[in-house]
Design a protein around this motif. Structure first.
Motif, PDB file in Angstrom:
ATOM      1  N   SER A  21     108.505  37.976  32.658  1.00  0.00           N
ATOM      2  CA  SER A  21     109.962  37.939  32.797  1.00  0.00           C
ATOM      3  C   SER A  21     110.354  38.084  34.262  1.00  0.00           C
ATOM      4  O   SER A  21     109.885  38.983  34.965  1.00  0.00           O
ATOM      5  N   ARG A  24     111.862  41.460  34.799  1.00  0.00           N
ATOM      6  CA  ARG A  24     110.875  42.533  34.887  1.00  0.00           C
ATOM      7  C   ARG A  24     110.109  42.474  36.214  1.00  0.00           C
ATOM      8  O   ARG A  24     109.811  43.509  36.822  1.00  0.00           O
ATOM      9  N   SER A  57      98.298  35.491  22.004  1.00  0.00           N
ATOM     10  CA  SER A  57      99.740  35.725  21.948  1.00  0.00           C
ATOM     11  C   SER A  57     100.318  34.934  20.795  1.00  0.00           C
ATOM     12  O   SER A  57     100.287  33.698  20.800  1.00  0.00           O
ATOM     13  N   ASP A  59     103.505  35.020  19.916  1.00  0.00           N
ATOM     14  CA  ASP A  59     104.861  34.565  20.185  1.00  0.00           C
ATOM     15  C   ASP A  59     104.954  33.744  21.460  1.00  0.00           C
ATOM     16  O   ASP A  59     106.038  33.394  21.911  1.00  0.00           O
ATOM     17  N   ASP A  61     104.407  34.456  24.645  1.00  0.00           N
ATOM     18  CA  ASP A  61     104.754  34.998  25.958  1.00  0.00           C
ATOM     19  C   ASP A  61     103.858  36.170  26.368  1.00  0.00           C
ATOM     20  O   ASP A  61     104.184  36.937  27.263  1.00  0.00           O
ATOM     21  N   GLY A  64     101.405  41.622  26.881  1.00  0.00           N
ATOM     22  CA  GLY A  64     101.797  42.743  27.733  1.00  0.00           C
ATOM     23  C   GLY A  64     100.636  43.511  28.305  1.00  0.00           C
ATOM     24  O   GLY A  64     100.795  44.646  28.750  1.00  0.00           O
ATOM     25  N   VAL A  86     105.756  41.560  31.089  1.00  0.00           N
ATOM     26  CA  VAL A  86     105.780  41.003  29.732  1.00  0.00           C
ATOM     27  C   VAL A  86     106.180  42.115  28.762  1.00  0.00           C
ATOM     28  O   VAL A  86     105.415  43.054  28.527  1.00  0.00           O
ATOM     29  N   HIS A  87     107.381  42.039  28.233  1.00  0.00           N
ATOM     30  CA  HIS A  87     107.888  43.046  27.296  1.00  0.00           C
ATOM     31  C   HIS A  87     107.823  44.456  27.869  1.00  0.00           C
ATOM     32  O   HIS A  87     107.689  45.436  27.123  1.00  0.00           O
ATOM     33  N   GLN A  95      98.809  43.737  21.899  1.00  0.00           N
ATOM     34  CA  GLN A  95      98.247  44.483  23.024  1.00  0.00           C
ATOM     35  C   GLN A  95      97.089  45.356  22.544  1.00  0.00           C
ATOM     36  O   GLN A  95      96.032  45.411  23.178  1.00  0.00           O
ATOM     37  N   SER A 119     103.877  51.057  31.281  1.00  0.00           N
ATOM     38  CA  SER A 119     104.468  50.550  30.049  1.00  0.00           C
ATOM     39  C   SER A 119     105.804  51.210  29.754  1.00  0.00           C
ATOM     40  O   SER A 119     105.966  52.422  29.944  1.00  0.00           O
ATOM     41  N   ARG A 123     106.517  48.762  21.141  1.00  0.00           N
ATOM     42  CA  ARG A 123     107.315  47.638  20.642  1.00  0.00           C
ATOM     43  C   ARG A 123     108.133  48.095  19.436  1.00  0.00           C
ATOM     44  O   ARG A 123     107.651  48.128  18.298  1.00  0.00           O
ATOM     45  N   ASP A 125     110.419  46.641  17.904  1.00  0.00           N
ATOM     46  CA  ASP A 125     110.644  45.594  16.905  1.00  0.00           C
ATOM     47  C   ASP A 125     109.505  45.470  15.908  1.00  0.00           C
ATOM     48  O   ASP A 125     109.643  44.825  14.872  1.00  0.00           O
TER      49      ASP A 125
END
Length: 490
Positions: A21, A24, A57, A59, A61, A64, A86-87, A95, A119, A123, A125
């Motif tokens: 990102s 980030r 990965s 998704d 992306d 992390g 990444v996240h 991860q 970190s 996560r 979610d």
């Protein structure tokens, strides 16, 4: 025969995953932090890093975390670096999957693991699945403990479950200003207690060092990585290997006169080239511990100096168990008046800590040498220098070995004589009988004649005699009775 378009497609996916990102990355740069791959490349020998599971990965992306292997100082090392871009480097199932694959390879091949930690947490979610991911990693780290050295470097946020990973490592290094190590973040504490807490005060490097949560701190990330390289240099790759022998100093070198309470001078005088790595320096300084080399061999120095606290006893016990895990000899330097008399509420903690130190020394099967440089009072002598535990114990000429300090012994044994000696003041009489107690009961010569020490040595020859003893004990073979494991007093 491969299709160039297929290769380009793979490279495009790889580049997208490695970019992370932009937001980030900007936060990372503004905080003065390196990226995950920059950290890996600065730690590894030039051009040696090989990334593993690079495209894992679901998704698209990234997970992390960057995982792979490299050489560090020409020795194989496995690395994982959480990728804040990444996240936010947050822990999730993917991860964890990458880290677990890496740990499994390290365990099978017998090589150290270095964790570069940065970190934002877990996560959210993924719900409870992310917590399960942490559990899998804890299990694997516990299995690896004592098999392969594990070093953690806290370079950014390391909170909650991630903080526990750092505490399961053998050694933890923290970077000043950017490293954060805490069980709960400031927001959680504020919600629970209604009081704002500064993050640096709560879990900064200084706080962690003073509480014993990290072994080393550094001003910059580059310095932290150099400390990792130095620490790896003292340790073997696994418990089945010996650490490297590097002969750089005169084995017969004599020591200049040293006050036994000057621990820094004593450590430097004993160590090859005067070089050693002190661990947990800011935590419970009544006990000092350091990795060093004696006659080219890696060893650990444990200095008990002054009155020992419960925390100091636990610090020594933890270090002794680290040395025993990886076959490094233990050299104990004893100059202590015994344990600190605690408050009523501290009695139980002190008893536990004393038993942990005794257990750690008694259980250790590596060569154990002790030098009583001053006073060895009570359980400190029993744990660190007693003939039933140490392989070789030396004493300096002025050493005192006793269940009580001479002053306390006078109060118990000579109270009537002190009162009856009217020619002297009470203070002079106590000093007189304390000297008599040392001469007749507790002095180095009495200890030697009673077999409590192997010899009374010239302090100048301490280094030479320790190196000679280590050479003699290099082939030591000892083991504990067959069992699953002992029940360490906790």
């Amino acid at each position: 025969m491969h299709n160039s378009q297929d290769l380009q497609k793979v490279l495009k996916v790889r580049d997208a995953m490695m970019g992370g990102s932009e937001k980030r990355l900007k936060e990372q740069r503004e905080a003065g932090k390196l990226t995950a791959r920059e950290r890996v490349n600065r730690l590894a020998d030039a051009g040696s890093f090989v990334e593993l599971f690079a495209l894992l990965s679901r998704d698209g992306d990234g997970a992390g975390v960057v995982t792979g292997y490299a050489t560090v100082g020409q020795r194989p090392v496995y690395l994982f670096a959480q990728d804040y871009a990444v996240h936010g480097g947050a822990m999730g199932k993917q991860q964890a999957e990458k880290i677990l694959k890496l740990l499994s390879l390290a365990l099978k091949t017998g090589a150290p693991v270095v964790a570069l930690m940065d970190s934002a947490g877990v996560r959210i979610d993924e719900g409870a699945g992310a917590l399960c991911a942490y559990g899998d990693i804890y299990r694997e780290l516990a299995r690896m403990s004592g098999v392969c050295p594990i070093l953690a470097v806290v370079m950014g946020p390391c909170i909650g479950g991630a903080a526990l990973i750092s505490q399961l490592a053998d050694l933890t290094v923290m970077v000043q200003k950017t490293g954060e190590l805490m069980a709960f973040g400031p927001q959680v504490l504020a919600a629970a207690n209604g009081a704002e807490v500064n993050a640096a005060r709560l879990g900064g490097a200084d706080t962690a060092a003073q509480s014993g949560a990290c072994a080393l701190t550094s001003a910059t990330e580059d310095q932290a990585l150099e400390l990792v390289k130095q620490a790896l240099g003292y340790l073997p790759s696994s418990n089945l290997e010996d650490s490297e022998i590097i002969d750089t100093d005169d084995m017969s070198r004599l020591l200049a006169p040293i006050d036994p309470s000057h621990v820094d001078a004593l450590f430097a005088a004993l160590s090859d080239g005067g070089s050693y790595m002190e661990l947990y320096a800011a935590y419970e300084p009544c006990v000092r511990v350091a990795l060093t080399r004696l006659g080219g061999r890696s060893a650990g120095l444990v200095s008990a100096n002054g009155a020992l606290t419960a925390g100091g006893l636990q610090k020594a016990a933890r270090f002794v168990r680290l040395l025993d895990c990886f076959g490094l000899p233990i050299v104990s330097l004893v100059n202590t008046s015994g344990v600190e008399i605690p408050t009523v509420s501290g009695q139980s903690w002190l008893l536990k800590a004393q038993s942990q130190l005794l257990y750690a020394y008694a259980e250790a099967t590596v060569p154990k040498l002790a030098v009583i440089t001053g006073d060895a009072i009570g359980q400190a002598y029993v744990a660190m220098g007693a003939k039933g535990i140490a392989d070789v114990t030396y004493a300096w000429p002025g050493a005192v070995i006793s269940a009580l300090t001479p002053e306390a012994a006078v109060a118990v044994l000579y109270a009537d004589k002190v009162k009856a000696d009217l020619a002297l003041s009470a203070e002079e009489a106590r000093a007189k009988y304390a000297g008599q107690y040392v001469d007749e009961v507790a002095g180095a010569l009495r200890a030697a004649t009673d077999g409590l020490v192997d010899d009374i040595i010239d302090p100048a020859r301490t280094r030479a005699l320790l190196i000679s003893a280590l050479e003699m004990l290099a082939s030591k073979r000892d083991s504990n009775p067959p069992k699953k494991h002992g029940n360490l007093p906790m």
